[in-house]
Structures are given as structure tokens and as C-alpha cells.
Design a protein around this motif. Sequence first.
Motif, PDB file in Angstrom:
ATOM      1  N   MET A  36       0.831  -1.206   0.000  1.00  0.00           N
ATOM      2  CA  MET A  36       0.000   0.000   0.000  1.00  0.00           C
ATOM      3  C   MET A  36       0.867   1.259   0.000  1.00  0.00           C
ATOM      4  SD  MET A  36      -3.072   1.064   2.628  1.00  0.00           S
ATOM      5  CE  MET A  36      -1.991   1.077   4.061  1.00  0.00           C
ATOM      6  N   VAL A  37       1.907   1.267   0.818  1.00  0.00           N
ATOM      7  CA  VAL A  37       2.811   2.419   0.869  1.00  0.00           C
ATOM      8  C   VAL A  37       3.514   2.591  -0.480  1.00  0.00           C
ATOM      9  CG1 VAL A  37       4.907   3.349   1.933  1.00  0.00           C
ATOM     10  CG2 VAL A  37       3.132   2.286   3.357  1.00  0.00           C
ATOM     11  N   THR A  38       3.906   1.485  -1.094  1.00  0.00           N
ATOM     12  CA  THR A  38       4.548   1.542  -2.416  1.00  0.00           C
ATOM     13  C   THR A  38       3.620   2.185  -3.438  1.00  0.00           C
ATOM     14  OG1 THR A  38       5.842  -0.448  -1.929  1.00  0.00           O
ATOM     15  CG2 THR A  38       5.605   0.155  -4.246  1.00  0.00           C
ATOM     16  N   GLY A  39       2.345   1.814  -3.412  1.00  0.00           N
ATOM     17  CA  GLY A  39       1.371   2.407  -4.321  1.00  0.00           C
ATOM     18  C   GLY A  39       1.188   3.894  -4.082  1.00  0.00           C
ATOM     19  N   LEU A  40       1.181   4.303  -2.817  1.00  0.00           N
ATOM     20  CA  LEU A  40       1.039   5.727  -2.501  1.00  0.00           C
ATOM     21  C   LEU A  40       2.245   6.526  -2.975  1.00  0.00           C
ATOM     22  CD1 LEU A  40      -0.496   5.455   1.083  1.00  0.00           C
ATOM     23  CD2 LEU A  40      -1.637   6.320  -0.961  1.00  0.00           C
ATOM     24  N   VAL A  41       3.436   5.951  -2.823  1.00  0.00           N
ATOM     25  CA  VAL A  41       4.633   6.624  -3.323  1.00  0.00           C
ATOM     26  C   VAL A  41       4.584   6.712  -4.847  1.00  0.00           C
ATOM     27  CG1 VAL A  41       7.159   6.522  -3.469  1.00  0.00           C
ATOM     28  CG2 VAL A  41       6.013   5.944  -1.326  1.00  0.00           C
TER      29      VAL A  41
END
Length: 201
Positions: A36-41
Motif C-alpha cells: 500500500m505504501v509503495t502504491g502511494l509513493v
Amino acid sequence: MFDAKLRPYIDPVLNRMGGALASVGIGANVITVIGMVTGLVGALAIAEGHTLAGLALVIANRLLDGLDGAVARATKLTDFGGYLDIVADFVFYIAIPVGFAFAAPQNLLPAVLLLASFALTGISFLAFATIAAKRGLETTAHGAKSFFYNTGIAEGVETIAVFIAMCLIPQHFGAIAYGYAMICCLTVIQRSAMAARTFSE
């Protein structure tokens, strides 16, 4: 539409990788949050105009999304894991169009309409799953899941293909977004017709 057809080819590879991660103690929920964090970045990179970097992070997000399920299957499927997975998916699906909306003023309207269509498909998907669970319906077409996955025209594979196209030709974001929003609306109609057949008294 293509998710269930591709699973027999993708799952064996993911299951081997997931088994390896599970064997060293890496949990499925940790992978979900990292994804999820990767997608937000990735969405942030797109908003800043770095669409190729965003593309790499979009692909990484989808790989991690597949791996968390593989790790869960290698250990134990949990209700919270299923909840976290679907929330992380929708965070990703929302974040990427928002990134494009911030990238260029002309992207705002198509991004809003695409997000509205995502909301409708998400509502139809989760409403179908809720009533299917109430009736004790099950399916394994999309692999072992924490809740009922109803097949539609617009699913994960189609959405990722659209996001990849947007990253490769960002100048055509508007046309791609309008077209996919229409497909999402058709999916809602299709799923509603299926609900009428399945849940009619």
C-alpha cells in the motif's frame, strides 16, 4: 474479466515466492502494508510528473498484492487479512487517478469521473460479497479468498493494464480515463443483473 483466467499461470509462481517469505517469518499483513505504501509513493511520483517511476511502483504494488495472498495461503487466511487487503487495494486504486489529477489541470475532470466509477464498482463488488456471505455462497474462481469475489468486466488485470497505459502515455490520460469509467459502469450493470438473478427470492 481476465483475473480468473490468468490465475493458473500466475499463482504457482506467487505461491513459491510466498512460501519462501512465510518460511522466514514475513507475514502477509506486513506485505500488504508495504504494498500500500509503495502504491502511494507511486501516486506521488505521478503527481510530480515522474510517470515512469510511478509505473515501476505500480507494478511493484501489484506484485506485493499478489505476494500477500500467497503468504497467507502458505500460513493462514484471516478475516483481518482479507479486510486489510481489500482496503489496501482501494487505497491504491484511488491514489493513482488522484496522482494524475495533480499532475495536470486537464486531468481533473476525467480523474473525478474515473474515481466515481471506481466507487460504484467497489460498492457493487462489496454489496454482492456481503449478501453472498449471508447466503453461504462460495467460489474459488479467483483462488482462496476471505470473501466472495464476483467476476466482472473490469477487474484487477484490466485496471492495471489501464494504469500502465496511463503511465506510458500520460498525455492521453483523459481519453483512457473516460473509456475505462464507461467500462466500470458497464461492470456495475452486469453485476447488478447477476445479483438480480442470484439473489431473487
